[in-house]
Structure formats: C-alpha cells, structure tokens
Design a protein around this motif. Structure first.
Motif, PDB file in Angstrom:
ATOM      1  N   ALA A  32     -41.216-117.070   2.112  1.00 47.44           N
ATOM      2  CA  ALA A  32     -40.053-117.422   1.295  1.00 47.44           C
ATOM      3  C   ALA A  32     -39.799-116.380   0.220  1.00 47.44           C
ATOM      4  O   ALA A  32     -38.645-116.016  -0.054  1.00 47.44           O
ATOM      5  CB  ALA A  32     -40.268-118.796   0.667  1.00 47.44           C
ATOM      6  N   ALA A  33     -40.869-115.889  -0.407  1.00 50.79           N
ATOM      7  CA  ALA A  33     -40.702-114.846  -1.426  1.00 50.79           C
ATOM      8  C   ALA A  33     -40.136-113.568  -0.817  1.00 50.79           C
ATOM      9  O   ALA A  33     -39.282-112.898  -1.415  1.00 50.79           O
ATOM     10  CB  ALA A  33     -42.047-114.570  -2.096  1.00 50.79           C
ATOM     11  N   ALA A  34     -40.588-113.213   0.377  1.00 53.19           N
ATOM     12  CA  ALA A  34     -40.079-112.017   1.040  1.00 53.19           C
ATOM     13  C   ALA A  34     -38.626-112.196   1.471  1.00 53.19           C
ATOM     14  O   ALA A  34     -37.817-111.260   1.352  1.00 53.19           O
ATOM     15  CB  ALA A  34     -40.956-111.674   2.243  1.00 53.19           C
ATOM     16  N   GLU A  35     -38.265-113.381   1.933  1.00 54.24           N
ATOM     17  CA  GLU A  35     -36.885-113.625   2.349  1.00 54.24           C
ATOM     18  C   GLU A  35     -35.925-113.579   1.168  1.00 54.24           C
ATOM     19  O   GLU A  35     -34.780-113.133   1.307  1.00 54.24           O
ATOM     20  CB  GLU A  35     -36.800-114.982   3.053  1.00 54.24           C
ATOM     21  N   ARG A  36     -36.371-114.061   0.014  1.00 51.40           N
ATOM     22  CA  ARG A  36     -35.496-114.024  -1.151  1.00 51.40           C
ATOM     23  C   ARG A  36     -35.227-112.589  -1.595  1.00 51.40           C
ATOM     24  O   ARG A  36     -34.135-112.270  -2.089  1.00 51.40           O
ATOM     25  CB  ARG A  36     -36.136-114.808  -2.305  1.00 51.40           C
ATOM     26  N   ARG A  37     -36.199-111.688  -1.400  1.00 53.01           N
ATOM     27  CA  ARG A  37     -36.033-110.298  -1.829  1.00 53.01           C
ATOM     28  C   ARG A  37     -35.374-109.417  -0.779  1.00 53.01           C
ATOM     29  O   ARG A  37     -34.593-108.524  -1.110  1.00 53.01           O
ATOM     30  CB  ARG A  37     -37.388-109.698  -2.191  1.00 53.01           C
ATOM     31  N   HIS A  38     -35.703-109.657   0.492  1.00 53.97           N
ATOM     32  CA  HIS A  38     -35.275-108.733   1.546  1.00 53.97           C
ATOM     33  C   HIS A  38     -34.335-109.354   2.554  1.00 53.97           C
ATOM     34  O   HIS A  38     -33.917-108.674   3.490  1.00 53.97           O
ATOM     35  CB  HIS A  38     -36.506-108.191   2.290  1.00 53.97           C
ATOM     36  N   GLY A  39     -33.995-110.625   2.401  1.00 55.09           N
ATOM     37  CA  GLY A  39     -33.145-111.265   3.388  1.00 55.09           C
ATOM     38  C   GLY A  39     -33.958-111.769   4.574  1.00 55.09           C
ATOM     39  O   GLY A  39     -35.156-112.042   4.458  1.00 55.09           O
ATOM     40  N   SER A  40     -33.292-111.900   5.709  1.00 51.15           N
ATOM     41  CA  SER A  40     -33.969-112.408   6.899  1.00 51.15           C
ATOM     42  C   SER A  40     -35.052-111.434   7.354  1.00 51.15           C
ATOM     43  O   SER A  40     -34.898-110.213   7.272  1.00 51.15           O
ATOM     44  CB  SER A  40     -32.955-112.624   8.024  1.00 51.15           C
ATOM     45  N   LEU A  41     -36.157-111.985   7.856  1.00 53.04           N
ATOM     46  CA  LEU A  41     -37.309-111.190   8.265  1.00 53.04           C
ATOM     47  C   LEU A  41     -37.321-111.014   9.777  1.00 53.04           C
ATOM     48  O   LEU A  41     -36.901-111.897  10.523  1.00 53.04           O
ATOM     49  CB  LEU A  41     -38.613-111.866   7.827  1.00 53.04           C
ATOM     50  N   THR A  42     -37.811-109.873  10.205  1.00 51.77           N
ATOM     51  CA  THR A  42     -38.022-109.658  11.625  1.00 51.77           C
ATOM     52  C   THR A  42     -39.320-110.346  12.057  1.00 51.77           C
ATOM     53  O   THR A  42     -40.139-110.746  11.220  1.00 51.77           O
ATOM     54  CB  THR A  42     -38.115-108.156  11.927  1.00 51.77           C
ATOM     55  N   ASP A  43     -39.490-110.478  13.344  1.00 48.12           N
ATOM     56  CA  ASP A  43     -40.719-111.099  13.851  1.00 48.12           C
ATOM     57  C   ASP A  43     -41.942-110.287  13.459  1.00 48.12           C
ATOM     58  O   ASP A  43     -42.999-110.842  13.135  1.00 48.12           O
ATOM     59  CB  ASP A  43     -40.647-111.238  15.369  1.00 48.12           C
ATOM     60  N   LYS A  44     -41.816-108.961  13.483  1.00 44.91           N
ATOM     61  CA  LYS A  44     -42.935-108.102  13.104  1.00 44.91           C
ATOM     62  C   LYS A  44     -43.304-108.294  11.640  1.00 44.91           C
ATOM     63  O   LYS A  44     -44.495-108.378  11.297  1.00 44.91           O
ATOM     64  CB  LYS A  44     -42.581-106.637  13.369  1.00 44.91           C
ATOM     65  N   ALA A  45     -42.301-108.365  10.764  1.00 44.76           N
ATOM     66  CA  ALA A  45     -42.568-108.560   9.333  1.00 44.76           C
ATOM     67  C   ALA A  45     -43.181-109.937   9.084  1.00 44.76           C
ATOM     68  O   ALA A  45     -44.087-110.088   8.255  1.00 44.76           O
ATOM     69  CB  ALA A  45     -41.287-108.406   8.534  1.00 44.76           C
ATOM     70  N   ARG A  46     -42.721-110.934   9.804  1.00 49.71           N
ATOM     71  CA  ARG A  46     -43.264-112.283   9.629  1.00 49.71           C
ATOM     72  C   ARG A  46     -44.730-112.351  10.062  1.00 49.71           C
ATOM     73  O   ARG A  46     -45.570-112.960   9.390  1.00 49.71           O
ATOM     74  CB  ARG A  46     -42.421-113.289  10.416  1.00 49.71           C
ATOM     75  N   GLU A  47     -45.047-111.720  11.178  1.00 46.54           N
ATOM     76  CA  GLU A  47     -46.434-111.688  11.636  1.00 46.54           C
ATOM     77  C   GLU A  47     -47.317-110.886  10.674  1.00 46.54           C
ATOM     78  O   GLU A  47     -48.482-111.214  10.464  1.00 46.54           O
ATOM     79  CB  GLU A  47     -46.505-111.093  13.041  1.00 46.54           C
ATOM     80  N   ARG A  48     -46.769-109.835  10.104  1.00 42.19           N
ATOM     81  CA  ARG A  48     -47.535-109.050   9.126  1.00 42.19           C
ATOM     82  C   ARG A  48     -47.869-109.899   7.905  1.00 42.19           C
ATOM     83  O   ARG A  48     -48.994-109.867   7.399  1.00 42.19           O
ATOM     84  CB  ARG A  48     -46.747-107.810   8.717  1.00 42.19           C
ATOM     85  N   LEU A  49     -46.911-110.666   7.421  1.00 33.05           N
ATOM     86  CA  LEU A  49     -47.151-111.528   6.268  1.00 33.05           C
ATOM     87  C   LEU A  49     -48.218-112.570   6.575  1.00 33.05           C
ATOM     88  O   LEU A  49     -49.108-112.831   5.760  1.00 33.05           O
ATOM     89  CB  LEU A  49     -45.844-112.212   5.859  1.00 33.05           C
TER      90      LEU A  49
END
Length: 251
Positions: free
Chosen positions: A129-146
């Motif tokens: 949620a913190a990443a989405e608020r800063r960067h918008g929608s996340l890719t699958d790769k970014a979500r798995e990294r988090l």
C-alpha cells in the motif's frame, strides 16, 4: 541392528513420496515393536511425545484465526492505515518491522511475528500500500519483490535477534555441549553478549537494503511504462506494415 529397519521405512516412504505423517508414524511403531516394546508401551510413547511437544500443534488454532481475520478485512485495514501515513514508504515500513522483530526476539518474544502471523496478513500489504501510494499501480515483479523483502525482514530479525536472548535453544545447546565436552564453565550470557555485535551488523546491513528498496522500486516502475510503450509501438508498426503488404498484394 534390526531396530534400524525403521530408518529404511522412513527413507523408502520419502523416496516414494508417501504422506510424511504416516511414514514417520509407521516407522516409529515398527521401531518400537522391533525394540521389544508392547503395543501399549508404543502408544504410551506416542502420547508422551505429543504431550511434551504440544506447542507444535498451535498452528491448528492460529491458522484458522488468521484466516478469519483476513476474510473480515485485516489486509484492507493495513492498507488503509498506510494511506493515512503520508511519510511512510515501503522501505521504511519494512525497516521499522525489522527493528521491532529483532528487538522482540532479543527479549525472547519470538512468537510475536512470523510469515503466517504477521508478514502475509499485515506487513506485506502495508508495504504494498505504501508503494502504491508513491508509485501508482505495481507490476507483478515489483509486488513479488516487496513480498520477498517483507519475508527477509522477518527472517533476518528473528535469526540474529534470538541469539541475543540467553535462554534460546541454540545458546543452551552450545553451552551444554561445550561444558560437557571440554569441561569448562561457559555461561549462556557470555554467548548472548557476543551475539550482540553480529545482530547490530545484520540490522545495519539489511536495514540499508530495505531503505534502498524505495529507489529500486522507483527505478523499475519508471522503466516499466516506457518499456510497455515501446512494445506497443513496435506491435502497432508491425501491424501497419502487415496491412500495407496485404493491400499491395491485393492490388
């Protein structure tokens, strides 16, 4: 030597991918009977072992509770909390969790966190949620990294934090073995004190990696749209060329 047949049963059962619980149970019963124990004694040994390690079965209570909490909006509440914290970022959230996890483990409170109890239902959704608020929608790769970094924060904090607690099993095992083998008088507190510098180094190193995660996400997510646009432009150009060739062949 015949009692070692139980080991062959375990090896054969795992090699044929049988149910581990049935394999181990059958091997234990066979070993007890071959060792001269009566069926009643074998059953008594199973009951004693279950009673002495009943904490292992706590997952049967905790997992349904966690499932009910998730079904009734635990992850959504975690995301809502992150939307209210303007300065929170994914790296900062995970770094704070790393500190809390390591400090609580250092005081012996190893059960306060964990992949099932904390990471999946709360920590990972908060970081996303913190990443989405800063960067918008996340890719699958970014979500798995988090999610992988959320799990690593829990593992690193627990692994290096629990060694600072003088009553943890590993410390007691080391002191007991050393004292019995070398006839010394090593105290658990001596090992726990020497584990503190290692824990501090682990906290600094992994904390820096977690804080750097924000820049990594920003770089990857900023490159993702351009790559998508390039792919789309190439596809459009290919389709246009195909149409042109079709028209020429028709003429």
């Amino acid at each position: 030597m015949i009692v070692l047949v139980g080991i062959l049963v375990v090896v054969a059962g795992f090699a044929t991918r049988r149910n581990p619980l049935l394999v181990v149970g059958a091997a234990g019963i066979l070993t007890g009977l071959l060792g001269g124990m009566s069926p009643l004694k074998v059953l008594e040994a199973f009951g004693t072992g279950f009673a002495s390690s009943r904490s292992v079965t706590l997952f049967a209570i905790t997992l349904p509770v966690i499932g009910l909490l998730e079904r009734h909006g635990l992850q959504e509440q975690a995301r809502t909390l992150m939307n209210k914290l303007a300065k929170a970022s994914a790296g900062r959230v995970l770094a704070v969790y790393l500190v809390v996890r390591q400090l609580t483990a250092a005081f012996g409170l190893t059960g306060l966190g964990g992949p099932a109890q904390a990471v999946r239902p709360m920590v990972a959704p908060m970081a996303e949620a913190a990443a989405e608020r800063r960067h918008g929608s996340l890719t699958d790769k970014a979500r798995e990294r988090l999610r992988s970094f959320a799990a690593s924060a829990d593992n690193v904090g627990l692994f290096f934090g629990e060694d600072c607690f003088l009553a943890v099993g590993s410390i007691l095992l080391i002191t007991g073995f050393v004292n019995a083998t070398y006839h010394t008088a090593l105290e658990p507190v001596q090992l726990a004190v020497w584990a503190v510098p290692t824990a501090v180094c682990a906290l600094l190193v992994h904390g820096a990696r977690l804080l750097r995660l924000d820049r990594t996400l920003a770089r990857d997510l900023s490159a993702a749209p351009s790559a998508t646009a390039t792919t789309g432009a190439t596809t459009a150009a290919t389709a246009t060329a195909a149409v042109d060739r079709t028209e020429e062949s028709t003429k």
